[in-house]
Design an enzyme around this catalytic site. Structure first.
Site, PDB file in Angstrom:
ATOM      1  N   LYS A 156       0.824  -1.171  -0.160  1.00 18.16           N
ATOM      2  CA  LYS A 156      -0.144   0.001   0.084  1.00 18.16           C
ATOM      3  C   LYS A 156       0.975   1.098   0.080  1.00 18.16           C
ATOM      4  O   LYS A 156       2.133   1.159   0.317  1.00 18.16           O
ATOM      5  CB  LYS A 156      -1.038  -0.049   1.388  1.00 18.16           C
TER       6      LYS A 156
ATOM      7  N   GLY B  80     -20.879   6.293   2.875  1.00 20.60           N
ATOM      8  CA  GLY B  80     -19.561   6.326   1.798  1.00 20.60           C
ATOM      9  C   GLY B  80     -20.194   6.448   0.339  1.00 20.60           C
ATOM     10  O   GLY B  80     -21.070   5.504   0.091  1.00 20.60           O
TER      11      GLY B  80
ATOM     12  N   GLY C 152     -18.314   7.319  -2.426  1.00 21.20           N
ATOM     13  CA  GLY C 152     -17.161   7.506  -3.342  1.00 21.20           C
ATOM     14  C   GLY C 152     -17.442   6.434  -4.675  1.00 21.20           C
ATOM     15  O   GLY C 152     -18.587   5.630  -4.442  1.00 21.20           O
ATOM     16  N   ASN C 153     -16.519   6.007  -5.187  1.00 25.48           N
ATOM     17  CA  ASN C 153     -16.567   4.939  -6.144  1.00 25.48           C
ATOM     18  C   ASN C 153     -17.297   3.593  -5.446  1.00 25.48           C
ATOM     19  O   ASN C 153     -18.123   3.090  -6.268  1.00 25.48           O
ATOM     20  CB  ASN C 153     -15.280   4.572  -6.933  1.00 25.48           C
TER      21      ASN C 153
ATOM     22  N   GLY D 192     -19.075   2.860  -2.573  1.00 23.01           N
ATOM     23  CA  GLY D 192     -20.213   3.282  -2.185  1.00 23.01           C
ATOM     24  C   GLY D 192     -21.335   3.398  -3.100  1.00 23.01           C
ATOM     25  O   GLY D 192     -22.307   2.864  -3.284  1.00 23.01           O
TER      26      GLY D 192
HETATM   27  N1  GLU Z   1      -7.376  -0.344  -3.244  1.00 27.57           N
HETATM   28  C1  GLU Z   1      -7.812  -1.377  -3.288  1.00 27.57           C
HETATM   29  C2  GLU Z   1      -7.938  -2.310  -2.160  1.00 27.57           C
HETATM   30  O1  GLU Z   1      -7.655  -1.618  -1.077  1.00 27.57           O
HETATM   31  C3  GLU Z   1      -7.574  -2.100  -4.662  1.00 27.57           C
HETATM   32  C4  GLU Z   1      -6.209  -2.633  -4.535  1.00 27.57           C
HETATM   33  C5  GLU Z   1      -5.921  -3.140  -6.184  1.00 27.57           C
HETATM   34  O2  GLU Z   1      -6.462  -3.368  -7.068  1.00 27.57           O
HETATM   35  O3  GLU Z   1      -4.432  -3.448  -6.136  1.00 27.57           O
HETATM   36  O4  GLU Z   1      -8.220  -3.505  -2.275  1.00 27.57           O
END
Ligand code: GLU
Length: 423
Positions: free
Chosen positions: A114, A226, A228-229, A231
């Site tokens: 992340k 939420g 956003g995308n 929700g």
């Molecule tokens: N940010 C999203 C998650 O937390 C997607 C991560 C990804 O597709 O690599 O699962």
């Protein structure tokens, strides 16, 4: 509990409140050796960068970015990039560990990572956002790549930011590398269904859970925190499937209509006004009122720690579907278990996003474009089999679903480490 397990409890600064307290117990249940514990206890690579970006005023401003690649035993690290003013390296570590578990529970060949930049994107112009994105990628370019670590969208990052990531990386490398990032638009090496895959994957899991738990006849009134995308797509798909979405909220406020909200109308209202608040025909409510409203299914799809010891007893839903990452604290999770509220944990419920990211990566590496049908069919298969693995263990062990999911995730990672000879 051995000394080693106690040490994990003490290391609370390293892993989040939620995963850590849960993990200490899971490690004890699995009777992990001290080698195994050491191996899981710290990220393989964790770093902070400081980089310049030119603002519209002509001034150069320094920004802080983080990236944590927690574990890559099962495959290249995979995880989103978020832009948030409160981002800390410790939180990024927690979230990267959740990605390790998520990819493992979904049984896709990725490790977990992340990253993000400490910034409020709402205070930047489009050009400034692009400069910040490109600056961050220049700073981390040596450490990402299709076979190292693959970024994707996360909180406050979207398709256009993924394009800047792709373009900056390709300029640096001097060649096309579409598989370096996922969540790209369809016109530029993206995958069909990726934009709504987190929500759809969660809904497949929800429907399987309703079936298995004999709750198919539940009235299906839903509250979504939420918009956003994730929700918004969840509300849209649930509405299309005939569920009654009675309440939604965003960072500016919430709304409730017992008769059910007209979601397409609400999406247009949000596009016009920037918020779901003041939607004609619905009552304005607070975020706390949304979480406690009389509904059957509650979908937290915003930020972490929203359901906690203070408000968990007020929740009236029978199912909580965690589409956000870490929206429930461990204390709240225990209260839900006591109250027989079924909680479907993030590492299972919101894995649909990274599953279709895996399909996108795989299409890019093979220069293929899959039809929407194929993506959706394969997503459904992966989600249902992950659900069955977790639900099966949950029944065997009579434990919370999060506990079962974490056990499965941890075991698979350790097995990969063992096969590699690291254990
Ligand atoms: N940010 C999203 C998650 O937390 C997607 C991560 C990804 O597709 O690599 O699962």
């Amino acid at each position: 509990m051995s000394k080693k397990h106690e040490r994990i409890h003490v290391d609370e600064t390293v892993l989040c409140k939620l995963c850590l307290s849960e993990l200490g117990e899971i490690y004890a249940d699995l009777e992990l050796t001290s080698d195994e514990l050491d191996l899981l206890d710290m990220p393989r690579r964790s770093f902070t960068v400081h980089f310049p970006a030119r603002m519209d005023s002509g001034k150069t401003k320094m920004f802080v970015g983080h990236r944590v690649q927690y574990n890559d035993a099962r495959g290249p690290s995979k995880g989103g990039i978020r832009f948030h003013p409160d981002l800390t390296i410790d939180h990024v570590k927690d979230l990267s560990f959740l990605m390790v578990l998520k990819c493992s529970v979904a049984n896709i060949p990725f490790g977990g990572s992340k990253g993000g930049v400490v910034v409020n994107p709402k205070e930047l112009s489009r050009n400034e956002l692009e400069q910040v994105t490109r600056g961050y990628i220049r700073a981390i370019a040596d450490y990402i790549g299709p076979f190292k670590d693959i970024p994707a969208p996360d909180v406050y990052t979207d398709e256009k930011i993924m394009v800047w990531i792709l373009d900056e990386y390709e300029r640096i490398k001097g060649m096309h590398v579409p598989a370096v990032v996922t969540g790209k638009p369809l016109e530029l090496a993206g995958s069909r269904a990726r934009s709504y895959s987190t929500s759809l994957g969660g809904i497949y899991v929800l429907e399987e859970a309703l079936k298995k738990a004999g709750l198919s006849e539940l009235p299906k009134g839903v509250a979504v925190q939420g918009f956003g995308n994730v929700g918004e797509n969840a509300a849209r798909i649930l509405h299309e499937k005939g569920y009654k979405v009675i309440a939604v909220s965003d960072s500016k406020g919430g709304i409730l209509s017992r008769a059910g909200l007209n979601i397409p109308g609400l999406m247009a209202h949000k596009a016009k006004t920037g918020s779901v608040a003041d939607f004609p025909g619905a009552a304005n409510i607070t975020n706390e009122e949304l979480l406690a409203c009389d509904c059957d299914i509650l979908v937290p799809a915003a930020l972490a720690d929203q359901l906690n010891e203070e408000n968990a007893r007020d929740v009236r839903a029978k199912i909580v579907l965690e589409l956000a990452n870490a929206p429930t604290t461990i204390g709240a999770d225990e209260i839900f278990f006591e109250k027989k509220i079924m909680l479907i944990p993030d590492v299972l419920a919101n894995a649909g996003g990274v599953v279709v990211s895996y399909f996108e990566w795989s299409q890019n590496l093979n220069s293929e474009y899959w039809e929407e049908d194929k993506v959706v069919r394969r997503l459904k298969n992966v989600m249902i089999s992950a659900f069955n693995d977790v639900y099966g263990l949950c029944h065997e062990e009579k434990c919370r679903m999060r506990r079962a999911a974490y056990q499965i995730g941890v075991k698979r990672v350790l097995q990969a480490e063992r096969l590699r000879g690291n254990l």
